[in-house]
Write a protein that holds these residues in place. Structure first.
Motif, PDB file in Angstrom:
ATOM      1  N   GLU A  74      35.065  36.779  37.669  1.00  0.00           N
ATOM      2  CA  GLU A  74      35.874  37.910  38.125  1.00  0.00           C
ATOM      3  C   GLU A  74      36.289  37.710  39.579  1.00  0.00           C
ATOM      4  OE1 GLU A  74      35.388  42.703  39.151  1.00  0.00           O
ATOM      5  OE2 GLU A  74      33.984  41.741  37.757  1.00  0.00           O
ATOM      6  N   ARG A  82      37.860  40.031  42.621  1.00  0.00           N
ATOM      7  CA  ARG A  82      37.899  41.465  42.886  1.00  0.00           C
ATOM      8  C   ARG A  82      38.423  41.734  44.306  1.00  0.00           C
ATOM      9  NH1 ARG A  82      32.283  44.505  42.140  1.00  0.00           N
ATOM     10  NH2 ARG A  82      32.595  43.613  40.048  1.00  0.00           N
ATOM     11  N   ARG A 126      40.124  44.792  39.753  1.00  0.00           N
ATOM     12  CA  ARG A 126      39.256  43.790  39.137  1.00  0.00           C
ATOM     13  C   ARG A 126      40.056  42.889  38.190  1.00  0.00           C
ATOM     14  NH1 ARG A 126      34.671  46.447  36.052  1.00  0.00           N
ATOM     15  NH2 ARG A 126      33.687  44.415  36.395  1.00  0.00           N
ATOM     16  N   VAL A 134      39.154  40.444  35.660  1.00  0.00           N
ATOM     17  CA  VAL A 134      37.979  40.006  34.903  1.00  0.00           C
ATOM     18  C   VAL A 134      38.446  39.111  33.767  1.00  0.00           C
ATOM     19  CG1 VAL A 134      35.896  40.733  33.701  1.00  0.00           C
ATOM     20  CG2 VAL A 134      36.929  42.234  35.428  1.00  0.00           C
TER      21      VAL A 134
END
Length: 225
Positions: free
Chosen positions: A102, A104, A129, A131
């Motif tokens: 991920e 972020r 985010r 992901v």
């Protein structure tokens, strides 16, 4: 004033019995954490941290989190921060390669104040985010209280209790993500360094799991303060 203090402590500490029994049924994980704030000038500082999270006490990898940001100090007790985090998550099977990575981006506001011997921090955070192949927005709020035991304030050679509750929401149809309750005992060696050890209960996907935690906070003051 004393009634406000009692109420705030009750709201935080009363959360613990709700978590403790179910958390131990899910086994115990472990988080090892390092935090640094490098003060550059009166108004600017750098935040950095690394967290090594494990599924159990044998330290089977669960997650590696690396996060950094730049703080702007609007006032002594009000900071704004923007930064970036990289997170690797591992499967319970013990695979050596991360199953999810991920990226972020995050922004937050920190506000500090005290009620007598209660040193209180409010933290609100926004996260963008990335992901794997998915994108999610998340908002978090944490209320934390530090209580010095042998001193009247958080200063050198202070033993203290730290406790917080943090809730997470995604900006989606089903917004609730997770909740964390934390309690610990710590020692403030000097202005720059403190060490905390404690326990965190995390409610996620309908289950609550407990994590033993060890955290070192070591700051640098390049502005001469």
């Amino acid at each position: 004033m004393i009634n406000k203090k009692i109420l705030m402590l009750f709201l935080l500490i009363s959360a613990e019995p709700c978590y403790s029994q179910s958390a131990f049924r899910e086994g115990q994980g472990m988080w090892l954490m390092f935090f640094n704030r490098t003060q550059l000038t009166e108004k600017w500082s750098i935040h950095s941290e690394i967290q090594d999270r494990a599924y159990d006490l044998s330290h089977k990898n669960e997650q590696l989190l690396i996060r950094a940001g730049m703080n702007y100090h609007l006032k002594k007790n009000l900071w704004l921060t923007g930064g970036y985090g990289y997170i690797e998550s591992y499967s319970l099977a013990g695979d050596q390669l991360p199953t999810v990575s991920e990226h972020r981006v995050w922004q937050q506001g920190l506000y500090y104040h005290n009620l007598g011997r209660l040193f209180i921090e409010h933290r609100g955070r926004l996260e963008q985010r990335f992901v794997g192949d998915n994108y999610r927005d998340r908002v978090r709020y944490r209320l934390m209280i530090n209580i010095p035991l042998n001193k009247s304030s958080m200063q050198a050679n202070t033993v203290f209790i730290s406790t917080y509750n943090e809730i997470f929401y995604h900006l989606e149809k089903n917004p609730y993500d997770r909740n964390r309750f934390y309690t610990a005992v710590g020692y403030q060696f000097n202005k720059a360094v403190n060490l905390q050890t404690g326990w965190l209960a995390q409610d996620f996907n309908g289950k609550t799991k407990g994590y033993l935690q060890l955290a070192l906070f070591a700051n640098l003051f390049l502005d001469g303060s």
